[in-house]
Scaffold this motif. Structure first.
Motif, PDB file in Angstrom:
ATOM      1  N   SER A  99       0.833  -1.206   0.000  1.00  0.00           N
ATOM      2  CA  SER A  99       0.000   0.000   0.000  1.00  0.00           C
ATOM      3  C   SER A  99       0.868   1.256   0.000  1.00  0.00           C
ATOM      4  CB  SER A  99      -0.914   0.008   1.226  1.00  0.00           C
ATOM      5  OG  SER A  99      -0.162   0.283   2.396  1.00  0.00           O
ATOM      6  N   ASP A 100       0.202   2.415  -0.067  1.00  0.00           N
ATOM      7  CA  ASP A 100       0.886   3.714  -0.031  1.00  0.00           C
ATOM      8  C   ASP A 100       0.986   4.290   1.376  1.00  0.00           C
ATOM      9  OD1 ASP A 100       1.693   4.520  -2.714  1.00  0.00           O
ATOM     10  OD2 ASP A 100      -0.427   4.409  -3.209  1.00  0.00           O
ATOM     11  N   TYR A 101       0.445   3.609   2.360  1.00  0.00           N
ATOM     12  CA  TYR A 101       0.495   4.131   3.729  1.00  0.00           C
ATOM     13  C   TYR A 101       1.934   4.108   4.234  1.00  0.00           C
ATOM     14  CZ  TYR A 101      -4.586   3.863   3.862  1.00  0.00           C
ATOM     15  OH  TYR A 101      -5.921   4.049   3.605  1.00  0.00           O
ATOM     16  N   GLY A 106       8.182   4.815  15.547  1.00  0.00           N
ATOM     17  CA  GLY A 106       8.347   5.862  16.553  1.00  0.00           C
ATOM     18  C   GLY A 106       7.816   7.219  16.157  1.00  0.00           C
ATOM     19  N   ASN A 107       7.415   7.419  14.895  1.00  0.00           N
ATOM     20  CA  ASN A 107       6.940   8.730  14.438  1.00  0.00           C
ATOM     21  C   ASN A 107       5.414   8.750  14.389  1.00  0.00           C
ATOM     22  OD1 ASN A 107       9.614   9.329  14.108  1.00  0.00           O
ATOM     23  ND2 ASN A 107       9.581   9.350  11.876  1.00  0.00           N
ATOM     24  N   ASP A 108       4.827   9.567  15.257  1.00  0.00           N
ATOM     25  CA  ASP A 108       3.378   9.725  15.256  1.00  0.00           C
ATOM     26  C   ASP A 108       2.956  10.738  14.200  1.00  0.00           C
ATOM     27  OD1 ASP A 108       3.331   7.954  17.314  1.00  0.00           O
ATOM     28  OD2 ASP A 108       2.893   9.425  18.884  1.00  0.00           O
ATOM     29  N   GLU A 109       1.852  10.468  13.541  1.00  0.00           N
ATOM     30  CA  GLU A 109       1.266  11.373  12.555  1.00  0.00           C
ATOM     31  C   GLU A 109      -0.191  11.604  12.943  1.00  0.00           C
ATOM     32  OE1 GLU A 109       2.519  12.836   9.922  1.00  0.00           O
ATOM     33  OE2 GLU A 109       4.431  11.826   9.538  1.00  0.00           O
ATOM     34  N   VAL A 185      -8.714   6.478   8.796  1.00  0.00           N
ATOM     35  CA  VAL A 185      -8.365   5.394   9.714  1.00  0.00           C
ATOM     36  C   VAL A 185      -7.283   5.890  10.663  1.00  0.00           C
ATOM     37  CG1 VAL A 185      -9.010   3.481   8.200  1.00  0.00           C
ATOM     38  CG2 VAL A 185      -6.727   4.461   8.017  1.00  0.00           C
ATOM     39  N   THR A 186      -7.411   5.471  11.891  1.00  0.00           N
ATOM     40  CA  THR A 186      -6.381   5.722  12.903  1.00  0.00           C
ATOM     41  C   THR A 186      -5.656   4.410  13.158  1.00  0.00           C
ATOM     42  OG1 THR A 186      -7.676   7.486  13.934  1.00  0.00           O
ATOM     43  CG2 THR A 186      -5.930   6.476  15.251  1.00  0.00           C
ATOM     44  N   LEU A 187      -4.366   4.392  12.862  1.00  0.00           N
ATOM     45  CA  LEU A 187      -3.553   3.187  12.991  1.00  0.00           C
ATOM     46  C   LEU A 187      -2.737   3.282  14.273  1.00  0.00           C
ATOM     47  CD1 LEU A 187      -2.233   3.038   9.302  1.00  0.00           C
ATOM     48  CD2 LEU A 187      -4.331   2.040  10.236  1.00  0.00           C
ATOM     49  N   VAL A 188      -2.894   2.312  15.144  1.00  0.00           N
ATOM     50  CA  VAL A 188      -2.153   2.253  16.406  1.00  0.00           C
ATOM     51  C   VAL A 188      -1.224   1.053  16.348  1.00  0.00           C
ATOM     52  CG1 VAL A 188      -2.296   2.078  18.899  1.00  0.00           C
ATOM     53  CG2 VAL A 188      -4.066   3.332  17.630  1.00  0.00           C
ATOM     54  N   ILE A 189       0.075   1.327  16.382  1.00  0.00           N
ATOM     55  CA  ILE A 189       1.095   0.271  16.357  1.00  0.00           C
ATOM     56  C   ILE A 189       1.635   0.119  17.772  1.00  0.00           C
ATOM     57  CG2 ILE A 189       3.192  -0.571  15.256  1.00  0.00           C
ATOM     58  CD1 ILE A 189       0.923  -0.046  13.314  1.00  0.00           C
ATOM     59  N   ARG A 190       1.469  -1.046  18.341  1.00  0.00           N
ATOM     60  CA  ARG A 190       1.973  -1.318  19.689  1.00  0.00           C
ATOM     61  C   ARG A 190       3.271  -2.115  19.569  1.00  0.00           C
ATOM     62  NH1 ARG A 190      -1.579   0.518  23.252  1.00  0.00           N
ATOM     63  NH2 ARG A 190      -3.741   0.815  22.547  1.00  0.00           N
ATOM     64  N   VAL A 278      -1.423   7.990  12.554  1.00  0.00           N
ATOM     65  CA  VAL A 278      -0.549   6.910  13.014  1.00  0.00           C
ATOM     66  C   VAL A 278      -0.062   7.244  14.414  1.00  0.00           C
ATOM     67  CG1 VAL A 278       1.511   5.535  12.547  1.00  0.00           C
ATOM     68  CG2 VAL A 278       0.194   6.488  10.640  1.00  0.00           C
ATOM     69  N   TYR A 279      -0.170   6.271  15.306  1.00  0.00           N
ATOM     70  CA  TYR A 279       0.326   6.427  16.675  1.00  0.00           C
ATOM     71  C   TYR A 279       1.081   5.161  17.081  1.00  0.00           C
ATOM     72  CZ  TYR A 279      -3.014  10.278  16.867  1.00  0.00           C
ATOM     73  OH  TYR A 279      -3.711  11.429  16.604  1.00  0.00           O
TER      74      TYR A 279
END
Length: 717
Positions: A99-101, A106-109, A185-190, A278-279
């Motif tokens: 995808s283009d995402y 570590g970088n929040d958007e 969409v809000t993407l949360v990466i843990r 992105v968080y």
């Protein structure tokens, strides 16, 4: 016996070769760690719904952002390129694409613009249809499917449900449906600190991927296409087109798109802006090797029901085992011992041949010195008969009366032998899959692995199919073993492939990713004809030529015995239906979980293979005992046609499972459309047929071993 030993050695050699395969994923291995600032690729896969069996590739949807073709920094991945998939992924409808995402560790958007895509009337209609049918999208980051988080009923734990909704349906004041698409969409990466050396270098591993979707209207955006406020959204992005000015009142408060061209403004399109946030959040308590646990918390909450299923299975199997033990230890062994002791009197055996009612004793005749026929006494005729012909006790009754016909080859044995061979092929495949799943070798992180490994095991198990089919065929007196090879190698796989191929036409017509590509079909045919069929030939040659037929303890009479009239409950159909209820009752509760995982919770994963393994073991024991008891009752009724009967009794529970599938369809599912309903019933029928073939083979071999044993004991006594 020597042939069996040699075959065991070949089996062990095959397992050794299988163990060196490195395609399996073991939990705790293959860890991918990321350093700060490293780009993380996001893959889009497919959309699916619990209300239909049709899936679609996300990248091929006409209302989503098309790929730009840019290269991701630090990788060789280019957006819009498809990943190479294994056979299991293709068969389950996966279509994974870059995808283009942009995700940077570590970088929040807070807000990032993706694209603005113009769609026409047809694209909007498809979007509305997918939203109405409840489709959800599956994205992937670091092999984890994007999920929506929930909490358990007691609010003590959080769990994941894979996928996120494409949109939602609402109703206006007039009661007309309105459709809104989730365009943000809000993407949360843990993440968690990487173990070992990578962790000391500051690298991190991903332990969670959450997606939260919302609908934001196209207006009130800045020059960059970003919404002014993503937290306080007043209106969503409605999927509607402006009607002609003369018909504005006709379509007010509705997402309805008119069919007639004159009702639509010229050059009317709808522009849908897409954005994302992105968080990155650290998860200190969750280790990488346990990151899939979040997807199974909801299943663990139902462990009490799984234990109830096991207790239910044990109770039913225990009662049946008691009946089985009485028959074996008291009735049969008591009969053998009784007649064995009464056969000796003053050191001489009192035996009398049991003859068929249709073949009364015929005295032998010879020529006297005058050339006339002279009758010889019947007792003398018996004394002159062949010494190797079997005889039993003179007051024998019940199952001992059919000793001379019990091993008579069945009608259509040339069909039963290939079915037994294919059943053993399935037994090997199912047992290996269950063991690999219980030990964690096969798990959801090995995407498509269950189907891929199962297909490989089925193909290579052609050796076992040919071996058992060849031995059974020779036991039935078959002479053309090469023909048996062709039937064994093509009967069951050919029927399965033909049905799937026909179904594929209907799925192709729907442009669904569930349809198998033509190349995959060609590959399956190559696996079937170029690998499995030669393996069936090798196994059949070894079983038929090198090992040969099983030896029977009692010789078969030349003329078949007449079977007396059977009671209504002892007839084939009644016996099969009643006998099938017992194994079905053993697995019914666990079967409901399997149904739910397959047909309702497509976004979830069935992973309680420990419970499934225990229930499967109890099922096999139950099938063996039911078949043996049914066969014993049949022989006591002086009916020696047990070959096919034992096979049908062993697989009889598949009939009730299919009835349960029909009940589940009407009572629990909400499947819409002819194609989806046809796929449900066709796949349910195939699954039940495969299950019936497997359990029928187990029942057949159990009955055969039982009969060889009891009539062998008679001969020994």
């Amino acid at each position: 016996m020597h042939g069996d030993v040699r075959f065991t050695h070949l089996f062990l050699l095959f397992l050794s070769c299988l163990s060196i395969a490195h395609a399996f994923y073991i939990p705790g291995w293959s860890i991918k760690s990321y350093r700060e600032g490293e780009e993380i690729p996001l893959f889009v896969n497919k959309v699916y719904s619990d209300n239909t069996q049709l899936q679609y590739a996300y990248s091929e949807l006409p209302f989503v952002c098309p790929p730009s073709g840019r290269r991701h920094a630090g990788t060789n991945l280019i957006s819009g390129t498809s990943l190479s998939l294994n056979l299991g992924e293709v068969l389950r409808g996966d279509r994974i694409m870059v995808s283009d995402y942009e995700l940077v560790m570590g970088n929040d958007e807070e807000t990032r613009y993706l694209c603005s895509h113009k769609v026409d009337r047809h694209a909007l209609r498809q979007a509305q249809e997918l939203i109405r049918e409840g489709y959800v999208a599956e994205w992937i980051v670091d092999n984890l499917p994007g999920a929506t988080s929930f909490v358990t009923t007691d609010k003590s734990r959080k769990y994941y449900a894979a996928g996120f909704k494409l949109g939602y349906e609402d109703y206006s004041r007039t009661g007309r449906p309105r459709y809104f698409i989730n365009n943000h969409v809000t993407l949360v990466i843990r993440y968690h600190q990487a173990p070992g050396k990578d962790g000391r270098q500051g690298k991190k591993v991903i332990v969670g991927f959450e997606v939260y979707a919302k609908s934001i209207e196209a207006g009130n955006r800045n020059d960059s296409g970003l919404p002014a406020d993503i937290h306080n959204v007043q209106n969503g992005m409605e999927l509607s087109m402006a009607p002609n000015r003369t018909n504005i009142e006709k379509y007010v408060d509705s997402s309805y798109i008119p069919e007639e061209e004159e009702d639509i403004d010229n050059n009317s399109t709808l522009t849908i802006p897409y954005s994302y946030s992105v968080y990155f959040r650290e998860e200190e308590k969750l280790e990488w090797q346990n990151r899939w646990d979040m997807y199974f918390v909801n299943q663990e909450d139902s462990s009490k029901i799984h234990w109830l299923a096991i207790v239910n299975s044990l109770v039913i199997s225990g009662v049946l085992t008691a009946v089985f033990a009485v028959i074996i230890t008291r009735t049969i062994r008591g009969d053998i011992k009784k007649y064995g002791e009464s056969a000796l009197e003053d050191g001489k055996a009192r035996v009398k041949r049991i003859r068929s009612p249709r073949t009364p004793r015929t005295p032998r005749r010879s020529l006297d010195k005058n050339g006339l026929l002279e009758k010889i006494d019947g007792a003398d005729a018996d004394a002159d008969s062949s010494s190797d012909e079997e005889s039993i006790i003179e007051d024998a009754t019940g199952w001992k009366l059919v000793h001379g016909d019990v091993f008579r080859p069945p009608p259509y044995g040339q069909l039963l032998a290939p079915l037994v061979g294919s059943g053993m092929q399935l037994v090997f495949m199912a047992a290996c899959l269950l063991l690999l799943s219980c030990f964690g070798v096969l798990n959801p992180s090995f995407r498509g692995g269950y189907v891929s490994v199962g297909m490989a095991l089925f193909v290579f198990a052609g050796v076992f199919s040919g071996y058992f089919s060849g031995r059974v065929y020779k036991t039935f007196g078959g002479q053309r073993w090469q023909k048996n090879v062709v039937v064994t190698g093509t009967l069951v796989p050919g029927l399965l492939f033909a049905i799937v191929f026909i179904l594929n036409f209907f799925v192709w017509a729907q442009a669904s990713s569930t349809a198998m590509p033509f190349g995959t079909l060609v590959g399956l045919v190559a696996l079937w004809l170029l690998i499995q069929l030669p393996l069936v030939y090798i196994g059949s040659w070894y079983g038929y030529v090198m090992v040969g037929a099983w030896e029977h303890p009692i010789k078969t009479n030349a003329i078949p015995r007449q079977v007396p009239a059977q009671c209504w409950y002892a007839k084939s159909v009644q016996t099969v239906l009643v006998a099938g209820l017992i194994p079905f009752a053993v697995i019914f509760i666990e079967l409901l979980f399997v149904f739910k995982s397959l047909w309702q919770d497509k976004s979830g994963y069935y992973y309680v293979f420990g419970f499934l393994g225990v229930v499967s073991a109890i099922l096999v024991i139950t099938v063996v005992e039911v078949t043996v008891v049914a066969t014993y009752i049949q022989l006591c009724s002086e009916n020696y046609h047990w070959w096919w009967q034992s096979f049908f009794v062993g697989g009889a529970s598949s009939i009730w499972i299919f009835v349960a599938c029909v009940w589940y369809y009407f009572m629990s599912l909400h499947i819409e459309g002819f194609a989806s309903s046809m796929l449900f019933f066709a796949y349910s029928f195939l699954a039940c047929a495969v299950y019936g073939l497997l359990t029928g083979t187990v029942g057949f071999l159990a009955a055969y071993a039982f009969i060889r044993r009891i009539y062998g004991d008679i001969k020994a006594d």
